[in-house]
Scaffold this motif. Structure first.
Motif, PDB file in Angstrom:
ATOM      1  N   VAL A 183       0.996   3.999   3.838  1.00  0.00           N
ATOM      2  CA  VAL A 183       1.279   4.108   2.414  1.00  0.00           C
ATOM      3  C   VAL A 183       0.001   3.760   1.655  1.00  0.00           C
ATOM      4  O   VAL A 183      -0.879   3.068   2.179  1.00  0.00           O
ATOM      5  CB  VAL A 183       2.430   3.180   1.956  1.00  0.00           C
ATOM      6  N   ILE A 184      -0.106   4.244   0.428  1.00  0.00           N
ATOM      7  CA  ILE A 184      -1.203   3.861  -0.456  1.00  0.00           C
ATOM      8  C   ILE A 184      -0.686   2.813  -1.422  1.00  0.00           C
ATOM      9  O   ILE A 184       0.375   2.978  -2.033  1.00  0.00           O
ATOM     10  CB  ILE A 184      -1.751   5.071  -1.240  1.00  0.00           C
ATOM     11  N   VAL A 185      -1.442   1.724  -1.558  1.00  0.00           N
ATOM     12  CA  VAL A 185      -1.106   0.659  -2.487  1.00  0.00           C
ATOM     13  C   VAL A 185      -2.156   0.632  -3.587  1.00  0.00           C
ATOM     14  O   VAL A 185      -3.370   0.563  -3.301  1.00  0.00           O
ATOM     15  CB  VAL A 185      -1.055  -0.711  -1.780  1.00  0.00           C
ATOM     16  N   ASP A 186      -1.708   0.739  -4.844  1.00  0.00           N
ATOM     17  CA  ASP A 186      -2.584   0.494  -5.989  1.00  0.00           C
ATOM     18  C   ASP A 186      -2.721  -1.024  -6.117  1.00  0.00           C
ATOM     19  O   ASP A 186      -1.736  -1.736  -6.356  1.00  0.00           O
ATOM     20  CB  ASP A 186      -1.991   1.078  -7.270  1.00  0.00           C
ATOM     21  N   VAL A 187      -3.929  -1.521  -5.949  1.00  0.00           N
ATOM     22  CA  VAL A 187      -4.155  -2.951  -5.766  1.00  0.00           C
ATOM     23  C   VAL A 187      -4.100  -3.694  -7.106  1.00  0.00           C
ATOM     24  O   VAL A 187      -4.778  -3.313  -8.069  1.00  0.00           O
ATOM     25  CB  VAL A 187      -5.507  -3.191  -5.074  1.00  0.00           C
ATOM     26  N   GLY A 238       0.158  -5.336  -4.717  1.00  0.00           N
ATOM     27  CA  GLY A 238       0.102  -4.225  -5.658  1.00  0.00           C
ATOM     28  C   GLY A 238       1.366  -3.393  -5.614  1.00  0.00           C
ATOM     29  O   GLY A 238       2.448  -3.899  -5.276  1.00  0.00           O
ATOM     30  N   THR A 239       1.204  -2.110  -5.911  1.00  0.00           N
ATOM     31  CA  THR A 239       2.346  -1.214  -6.057  1.00  0.00           C
ATOM     32  C   THR A 239       2.148   0.019  -5.188  1.00  0.00           C
ATOM     33  O   THR A 239       1.060   0.611  -5.181  1.00  0.00           O
ATOM     34  CB  THR A 239       2.496  -0.772  -7.524  1.00  0.00           C
ATOM     35  N   VAL A 240       3.183   0.419  -4.480  1.00  0.00           N
ATOM     36  CA  VAL A 240       3.126   1.627  -3.649  1.00  0.00           C
ATOM     37  C   VAL A 240       2.990   2.846  -4.559  1.00  0.00           C
ATOM     38  O   VAL A 240       3.780   3.037  -5.488  1.00  0.00           O
ATOM     39  CB  VAL A 240       4.389   1.758  -2.778  1.00  0.00           C
ATOM     40  N   SER A 241       1.955   3.686  -4.278  1.00  0.00           N
ATOM     41  CA  SER A 241       1.719   4.869  -5.113  1.00  0.00           C
ATOM     42  C   SER A 241       1.798   6.176  -4.337  1.00  0.00           C
ATOM     43  O   SER A 241       1.870   7.241  -4.946  1.00  0.00           O
ATOM     44  CB  SER A 241       0.352   4.781  -5.801  1.00  0.00           C
ATOM     45  N   ASP A 283       3.642  10.749   5.887  1.00  0.00           N
ATOM     46  CA  ASP A 283       4.721  11.265   6.734  1.00  0.00           C
ATOM     47  C   ASP A 283       5.192  10.186   7.709  1.00  0.00           C
ATOM     48  O   ASP A 283       4.402   9.386   8.226  1.00  0.00           O
ATOM     49  CB  ASP A 283       4.232  12.479   7.525  1.00  0.00           C
ATOM     50  N   GLY A 284       6.490  10.186   7.951  1.00  0.00           N
ATOM     51  CA  GLY A 284       7.060   9.295   8.943  1.00  0.00           C
ATOM     52  C   GLY A 284       7.340   7.892   8.461  1.00  0.00           C
ATOM     53  O   GLY A 284       7.769   7.042   9.252  1.00  0.00           O
ATOM     54  N   VAL A 285       7.108   7.620   7.185  1.00  0.00           N
ATOM     55  CA  VAL A 285       7.350   6.276   6.639  1.00  0.00           C
ATOM     56  C   VAL A 285       8.728   6.231   5.998  1.00  0.00           C
ATOM     57  O   VAL A 285       9.076   7.102   5.187  1.00  0.00           O
ATOM     58  CB  VAL A 285       6.274   5.892   5.609  1.00  0.00           C
ATOM     59  N   SER A 286       9.505   5.231   6.340  1.00  0.00           N
ATOM     60  CA  SER A 286      10.812   5.029   5.723  1.00  0.00           C
ATOM     61  C   SER A 286      10.931   3.582   5.275  1.00  0.00           C
ATOM     62  O   SER A 286      10.212   2.705   5.747  1.00  0.00           O
ATOM     63  CB  SER A 286      11.943   5.366   6.707  1.00  0.00           C
ATOM     64  N   GLY A 287      11.852   3.341   4.344  1.00  0.00           N
ATOM     65  CA  GLY A 287      12.099   1.981   3.889  1.00  0.00           C
ATOM     66  C   GLY A 287      11.275   1.548   2.705  1.00  0.00           C
ATOM     67  O   GLY A 287      11.467   0.443   2.193  1.00  0.00           O
ATOM     68  N   TRP A 288      10.332   2.396   2.262  1.00  0.00           N
ATOM     69  CA  TRP A 288       9.514   2.078   1.099  1.00  0.00           C
ATOM     70  C   TRP A 288       9.558   3.225   0.118  1.00  0.00           C
ATOM     71  O   TRP A 288       9.684   4.387   0.510  1.00  0.00           O
ATOM     72  CB  TRP A 288       8.062   1.805   1.507  1.00  0.00           C
ATOM     73  N   SER A 289       9.443   2.904  -1.167  1.00  0.00           N
ATOM     74  CA  SER A 289       9.489   3.921  -2.219  1.00  0.00           C
ATOM     75  C   SER A 289       8.309   3.734  -3.159  1.00  0.00           C
ATOM     76  O   SER A 289       7.790   2.619  -3.313  1.00  0.00           O
ATOM     77  CB  SER A 289      10.796   3.820  -3.025  1.00  0.00           C
ATOM     78  N   ILE A 290       7.900   4.814  -3.794  1.00  0.00           N
ATOM     79  CA  ILE A 290       6.852   4.733  -4.798  1.00  0.00           C
ATOM     80  C   ILE A 290       7.315   3.801  -5.924  1.00  0.00           C
ATOM     81  O   ILE A 290       8.445   3.894  -6.401  1.00  0.00           O
ATOM     82  CB  ILE A 290       6.508   6.134  -5.333  1.00  0.00           C
ATOM     83  N   GLY A 291       6.450   2.891  -6.303  1.00  0.00           N
ATOM     84  CA  GLY A 291       6.793   1.901  -7.324  1.00  0.00           C
ATOM     85  C   GLY A 291       7.171   0.544  -6.769  1.00  0.00           C
ATOM     86  O   GLY A 291       7.256  -0.428  -7.538  1.00  0.00           O
ATOM     87  N   ASP A 292       7.401   0.440  -5.469  1.00  0.00           N
ATOM     88  CA  ASP A 292       7.723  -0.858  -4.867  1.00  0.00           C
ATOM     89  C   ASP A 292       6.554  -1.821  -5.023  1.00  0.00           C
ATOM     90  O   ASP A 292       5.392  -1.457  -4.784  1.00  0.00           O
ATOM     91  CB  ASP A 292       8.031  -0.710  -3.376  1.00  0.00           C
ATOM     92  N   GLU A 346      -9.610  -0.510  -5.606  1.00  0.00           N
ATOM     93  CA  GLU A 346      -8.506  -0.180  -6.508  1.00  0.00           C
ATOM     94  C   GLU A 346      -7.305   0.357  -5.756  1.00  0.00           C
ATOM     95  O   GLU A 346      -6.162   0.215  -6.215  1.00  0.00           O
ATOM     96  CB  GLU A 346      -8.981   0.834  -7.544  1.00  0.00           C
ATOM     97  N   ARG A 347      -7.536   0.958  -4.600  1.00  0.00           N
ATOM     98  CA  ARG A 347      -6.451   1.501  -3.784  1.00  0.00           C
ATOM     99  C   ARG A 347      -6.783   1.282  -2.313  1.00  0.00           C
ATOM    100  O   ARG A 347      -7.948   1.277  -1.927  1.00  0.00           O
ATOM    101  CB  ARG A 347      -6.239   3.000  -4.059  1.00  0.00           C
ATOM    102  N   VAL A 348      -5.761   1.149  -1.504  1.00  0.00           N
ATOM    103  CA  VAL A 348      -5.981   0.947  -0.075  1.00  0.00           C
ATOM    104  C   VAL A 348      -4.852   1.599   0.712  1.00  0.00           C
ATOM    105  O   VAL A 348      -3.693   1.603   0.286  1.00  0.00           O
ATOM    106  CB  VAL A 348      -6.079  -0.561   0.260  1.00  0.00           C
TER     107      VAL A 348
END
Length: 321
Positions: free
Chosen positions: A25-29, A62-65, A69-78, A91-93
């Protein structure tokens, strides 16, 4: 995106935005934790593991942005915090999904950057490796450090007696406020004498290494476990095997950064155990992040200087605005 790449000068540079690979996932830090490993990497003394980012930073919040593929259990904005092999001073990782953790209830998203490294380090070493139990005597060196302040709180919550070393009374007073029962000023007294008088330590968490090895072994109780997680005091020392055997004790060395993402002994396993066991203690108020100071990403040099000074009590953070 803006980021700081080690080694060398801690100047902000522009890098391409990361794209999530499968399982990431990408996290906005919002914030990144500063660790001694970052200082060593910036000095060219601790290269990242093979395949890891050259960008400094071993933990973020930070926040998931974006989700691969193949990732479950997380949503954008978490709102999340994460353990990293590198890449946090940005800024992102991109983060392997098994290394994500939800921000605990009651903790703001920036302050959550103070949790991943200390919580996972203490859980993996003190609980999963050394099996600290209620009523046992636990000694943590550097009790006022980021790891130390978390270890004191967790061990106290687990019902252990807690002893700490620190270099002045102010730091010892902070440790006592967090739950330490015994404070040892290592500039004025030998910690092994103090601990031996208390009957010996069942578990010792050591960030010093070689310099303290003989004293640590002397301080151990019968069946004691010494877990070494740092080498600030050197890498080579003489071990009295007879003394170790007479106590039926163990000396264990561990690392966290180079562990695999999944599998036995992996970061995924440690992260899951940390969320299951430590997060409820944070949400109930028994454990809290201890933050010494906060700097902007562009002031990373000042943040490193603060941590390297030895004056910090708790974690030093970088915020990304």
């Amino acid at each position: 995106m803006r980021a700081i790449v080690g080694s060398g000068l801690l100047d902000v540079t522009d890098l391409p935005d990361p794209v999530p690979a499968p399982g990431e996932v990408i996290v906005d830090v919002a914030a990144a934790g500063v660790n001694r490993a970052d200082i060593l990497q910036a000095a060219g003394k601790y290269p990242p593991p093979p395949g890891a980012s050259d960008v400094l930073g071993l933990e973020v919040s930070g926040t998931v942005s974006a989700i691969g593929d193949g990732v479950s259990g997380w949503s954008i904005g978490d709102e999340v915090c994460a353990l990293l092999a590198g890449g946090g001073y940005a800024e992102r990782v991109a983060v392997p999904a098994p290394q994500l953790m939800p921000v605990p209830r009651g903790v703001d998203v920036a302050s959550a950057a103070a949790l991943p490294e200390v919580a996972c380090t203490v859980m993996s070493n003190v609980v999963l490796t050394a099996h600290l139990g209620p009523g046992e005597l636990f000694l943590v060196h550097g009790g006022s450090s980021g790891i130390g302040t978390h270890a004191v709180q967790l061990a106290h919550a687990l019902g252990a007696r807690v002893a700490v070393t620190a270099r002045n009374q102010a730091k010892l007073d902070t440790c006592r406020e967090l739950g330490a029962d015994i404070g040892i000023d290592y500039t004025a007294e030998r910690f092994d004498d103090v601990i031996a008088a208390e009957g010996g330590a069942d578990v010792i968490l050591d960030i010093i290494g070689a310099k303290y090895l003989q004293q640590n072994v002397r301080a151990l109780n019968t069946g004691g476990r010494l877990v070494i997680i740092g080498m600030q005091g050197g890498i080579k020392a003489e071990l009295n095997i007879a003394a170790l055997m007479s106590k039926r004790a163990a000396v264990i060395g561990t690392t966290l950064r180079a562990r695999p993402v999944t599998g036995p002994g992996s970061k995924a396993m440690i992260v899951a155990e940390t969320v299951a066991r430590t997060w409820p203690l944070i949400e109930s108020g028994h454990v809290r992040p201890i933050i010494d100071s906060v700097f902007d990403l562009a002031d990373a040099s000042a943040a490193h200087a603060r941590l390297d000074s030895g004056d910090a009590v708790g974690k030093v953070l970088l915020t990304v605005s």
